[in-house]
Design a protein around this motif. Structure first.
Motif, PDB file in Angstrom:
ATOM      1  N   ARG A  36      -1.648  -8.279   9.290  1.00 56.60           N
ATOM      2  CA  ARG A  36      -3.003  -8.487   8.771  1.00 56.60           C
ATOM      3  C   ARG A  36      -3.217  -7.707   7.471  1.00 56.60           C
ATOM      4  NH1 ARG A  36      -6.166  -6.693  13.776  1.00 56.60           N
ATOM      5  NH2 ARG A  36      -4.143  -6.251  14.724  1.00 56.60           N
ATOM      6  N   ALA A  37      -2.346  -7.980   6.506  1.00 61.26           N
ATOM      7  CA  ALA A  37      -2.289  -7.196   5.277  1.00 61.26           C
ATOM      8  C   ALA A  37      -3.546  -7.281   4.427  1.00 61.26           C
ATOM      9  CB  ALA A  37      -1.077  -7.634   4.450  1.00 61.26           C
ATOM     10  N   ALA A  38      -4.403  -8.278   4.668  1.00 63.44           N
ATOM     11  CA  ALA A  38      -5.625  -8.409   3.866  1.00 63.44           C
ATOM     12  C   ALA A  38      -6.522  -7.191   3.989  1.00 63.44           C
ATOM     13  CB  ALA A  38      -6.387  -9.665   4.288  1.00 63.44           C
ATOM     14  N   VAL A  39      -6.403  -6.447   5.090  1.00 63.33           N
ATOM     15  CA  VAL A  39      -7.281  -5.284   5.282  1.00 63.33           C
ATOM     16  C   VAL A  39      -6.688  -4.005   4.694  1.00 63.33           C
ATOM     17  CG1 VAL A  39      -8.329  -6.290   7.340  1.00 63.33           C
ATOM     18  CG2 VAL A  39      -6.345  -4.789   7.584  1.00 63.33           C
ATOM     19  N   PHE A  40      -5.474  -4.078   4.142  1.00 60.38           N
ATOM     20  CA  PHE A  40      -4.857  -2.878   3.584  1.00 60.38           C
ATOM     21  C   PHE A  40      -5.631  -2.317   2.394  1.00 60.38           C
ATOM     22  CE2 PHE A  40      -0.291  -4.179   5.040  1.00 60.38           C
ATOM     23  CZ  PHE A  40      -0.665  -3.928   6.351  1.00 60.38           C
ATOM     24  N   VAL A  41      -6.492  -3.158   1.783  1.00 64.97           N
ATOM     25  CA  VAL A  41      -7.239  -2.708   0.620  1.00 64.97           C
ATOM     26  C   VAL A  41      -8.062  -1.470   0.954  1.00 64.97           C
ATOM     27  CG1 VAL A  41      -9.175  -4.272   1.077  1.00 64.97           C
ATOM     28  CG2 VAL A  41      -8.815  -3.405  -1.225  1.00 64.97           C
ATOM     29  N   MET A  42      -8.562  -1.356   2.186  1.00 65.97           N
ATOM     30  CA  MET A  42      -9.351  -0.186   2.570  1.00 65.97           C
ATOM     31  C   MET A  42      -8.491   1.074   2.567  1.00 65.97           C
ATOM     32  SD  MET A  42     -11.908  -1.670   5.544  1.00 65.97           S
ATOM     33  CE  MET A  42     -10.587  -2.171   6.657  1.00 65.97           C
ATOM     34  N   THR A  43      -7.262   0.943   3.017  1.00 63.95           N
ATOM     35  CA  THR A  43      -6.342   2.072   3.025  1.00 63.95           C
ATOM     36  C   THR A  43      -5.926   2.458   1.609  1.00 63.95           C
ATOM     37  OG1 THR A  43      -5.520   1.528   5.223  1.00 63.95           O
ATOM     38  CG2 THR A  43      -4.062   2.822   3.815  1.00 63.95           C
ATOM     39  N   ILE A  44      -5.677   1.456   0.784  1.00 67.18           N
ATOM     40  CA  ILE A  44      -5.293   1.726  -0.607  1.00 67.18           C
ATOM     41  C   ILE A  44      -6.424   2.425  -1.347  1.00 67.18           C
ATOM     42  CG2 ILE A  44      -4.709   0.616  -2.800  1.00 67.18           C
ATOM     43  CD1 ILE A  44      -3.237  -1.527  -1.110  1.00 67.18           C
ATOM     44  N   LEU A  69       0.870   6.809  -0.533  1.00 67.11           N
ATOM     45  CA  LEU A  69       0.338   5.456  -0.426  1.00 67.11           C
ATOM     46  C   LEU A  69       1.228   4.585   0.463  1.00 67.11           C
ATOM     47  CD1 LEU A  69      -1.054   4.209  -3.876  1.00 67.11           C
ATOM     48  CD2 LEU A  69      -2.296   4.645  -1.747  1.00 67.11           C
ATOM     49  N   ILE A  70       2.541   4.677   0.251  1.00 66.72           N
ATOM     50  CA  ILE A  70       3.472   3.899   1.075  1.00 66.72           C
ATOM     51  C   ILE A  70       3.326   4.291   2.539  1.00 66.72           C
ATOM     52  CG2 ILE A  70       5.912   3.527   1.596  1.00 66.72           C
ATOM     53  CD1 ILE A  70       6.438   3.782  -1.438  1.00 66.72           C
ATOM     54  N   GLY A  71       3.281   5.592   2.789  1.00 63.98           N
ATOM     55  CA  GLY A  71       3.155   6.057   4.164  1.00 63.98           C
ATOM     56  C   GLY A  71       1.878   5.578   4.830  1.00 63.98           C
ATOM     57  N   LEU A  72       0.757   5.633   4.094  1.00 68.83           N
ATOM     58  CA  LEU A  72      -0.525   5.218   4.666  1.00 68.83           C
ATOM     59  C   LEU A  72      -0.556   3.719   4.962  1.00 68.83           C
ATOM     60  CD1 LEU A  72      -3.043   7.285   2.488  1.00 68.83           C
ATOM     61  CD2 LEU A  72      -2.357   7.720   4.861  1.00 68.83           C
ATOM     62  N   VAL A  73      -0.091   2.912   4.010  1.00 70.08           N
ATOM     63  CA  VAL A  73      -0.108   1.459   4.209  1.00 70.08           C
ATOM     64  C   VAL A  73       0.791   1.057   5.373  1.00 70.08           C
ATOM     65  CG1 VAL A  73       0.552  -0.747   3.185  1.00 70.08           C
ATOM     66  CG2 VAL A  73      -0.779   0.889   1.840  1.00 70.08           C
ATOM     67  N   PHE A  74       1.970   1.649   5.441  1.00 70.28           N
ATOM     68  CA  PHE A  74       2.884   1.287   6.523  1.00 70.28           C
ATOM     69  C   PHE A  74       2.421   1.845   7.867  1.00 70.28           C
ATOM     70  CE2 PHE A  74       5.473  -0.242   3.149  1.00 70.28           C
ATOM     71  CZ  PHE A  74       6.362  -1.141   3.718  1.00 70.28           C
ATOM     72  N   ALA A  75       1.708   2.961   7.852  1.00 76.20           N
ATOM     73  CA  ALA A  75       1.113   3.465   9.095  1.00 76.20           C
ATOM     74  C   ALA A  75       0.014   2.522   9.573  1.00 76.20           C
ATOM     75  CB  ALA A  75       0.554   4.871   8.879  1.00 76.20           C
ATOM     76  N   ALA A 131       8.226   8.425   4.847  1.00 77.61           N
ATOM     77  CA  ALA A 131       7.333   8.900   3.790  1.00 77.61           C
ATOM     78  C   ALA A 131       6.685  10.217   4.202  1.00 77.61           C
ATOM     79  CB  ALA A 131       6.263   7.849   3.487  1.00 77.61           C
ATOM     80  N   GLY A 132       6.296  10.311   5.480  1.00 76.79           N
ATOM     81  CA  GLY A 132       5.692  11.542   5.973  1.00 76.79           C
ATOM     82  C   GLY A 132       6.648  12.715   5.938  1.00 76.79           C
TER      83      GLY A 132
END
Length: 330
Positions: A36-44, A69-75, A131-132
């Motif tokens: 559901r990648a459309a919601v990643f904008v909030m994390t970015i 950023l990579i870590g947060l999006v993939f989490a 990433a972490g």
């Protein structure tokens, strides 16, 4: 063969797909749809706020910021995969449940097997974990505490937190102090309570989005014994809570500018006022039982969440723009 158009589509909406369409997707497109990648904008946006605040304060590591950023999006992606897997195994998403209506639930719709989802989850989670580990090695043990907190929320948000009214407070904590404060820490090399406070102001938006989603599926959740905050509060009060959170978010930014924690360019978020007015009007009315004629049928039964998400996206991008202008003028 990679389909860039599908990548863009999956980053904008949660597309409905038949089994034949799914089978023709490339692996990246499948991952974007499944997570559901459309919601990643909030994390970015959360990560971006933390990084820009660090740059504004004169402490910025580009490599650490990228890793964060990579870590947060993939989490976030891992959490969405775990959510679908857990709800499938517990029987929550079976039948015509809300999650299976608004977009592909890979397991319920027969697009992926449990083994496939586990494989996606392990690989996605491993990237987030890597990433972490990089950031812990670069910045120290404080980052370790934040990462461990993130792991707990990823694994236990779906159950039991969401089931006992703690899912919404979790989002406020994660998208605020944890993401924004954590990105600031990893990018600047030090903790900032100001960044955590600013992040909390932004996190009211993602929390309102989740409130909208859980209000949309309130009846279905109550029948399944899932006691989200909207279930506990009732639809009318839950809708009012969303409006209060969105107004409080705007007022919090104005207060932060007034106190000097944020610069005057952040007042650009006031440009979201017309959309806030329209969104509040939607939340002032009971949720319709059937799709209104003027509402896109392609995204129904998401309704309240669609309006909350659209507003939060507008607010978040204005917030980032204001921070960038502040940074350019500093």
């Amino acid at each position: 063969m990679f389909d860039l158009r599908m990548w863009i589509r999956a980053l904008q909406i949660i597309p409905r797909l038949s089994k034949d369409e799914w089978d023709r997707l490339d692996v990246v497109s499948r991952w974007l749809v499944a997570t559901r990648a459309a919601v990643f904008v909030m994390t970015i946006v959360s990560g971006g706020i933390g990084g820009i605040l660090a740059a504004r304060d004169g402490h910025f590591s580009g490599l650490n910021f990228l890793a964060c950023l990579i870590g947060l999006v993939f989490a976030h992606a891992t959490n969405n995969l775990v959510n679908d897997l857990t709800d499938h195994l517990q029987g929550v998403d079976k039948g015509n449940y809300f999650r299976a209506q608004y977009g592909p639930q890979p397991l319920e719709h027969g697009l992926m097997s449990v083994r496939d989802v586990l494989r996606y989850t392990v690989i996605t989670g491993a990237i987030a974990l890597a990433a972490g580990v990089w950031l812990i090695a670069a910045t120290g043990t404080t980052a370790l505490g934040l990462m461990l907190a993130g792991v707990v929320f990823v694994l236990f948000y779906t159950w039991p937190l969401k089931h006992i009214g703690l899912g919404e407070p979790t989002v406020l904590l994660v998208w605020g102090p944890l993401m924004v404060g954590g990105t600031y820490l990893c990018t600047a090399g030090q903790w900032s309570w100001d960044a955590a406070l600013i992040g909390t102001a932004y996190a009211l938006g993602p929390t309102a989005v989740l409130f909208g989603k859980h209000t949309d599926k309130l009846t279905a959740d109550r029948a399944k014994g899932i006691f989200t905050l909207p279930v506990l509060l009732g639809e009318s009060l839950a809708r009012r809570c969303v409006t209060v959170m969105l107004v409080a978010q705007l007022l919090a930014v104005v207060a932060l500018v007034w106190t000097g924690a944020l610069g005057w360019p952040l007042l650009i978020v006031l440009a979201a006022l017309p959309m806030l007015r329209d969104t509040a009007a939607v939340f002032a009315r009971p949720r319709p039982e059937t799709c209104p004629p003027e509402f896109p049928k392609s995204i129904w039964p998401t309704y309240l969440v669609a309006y909350a998400f659209r507003y939060n996206r507008r607010f978040g991008l204005l917030f980032l723009l204001g921070l960038l202008i502040e940074l350019a003028l500093s």
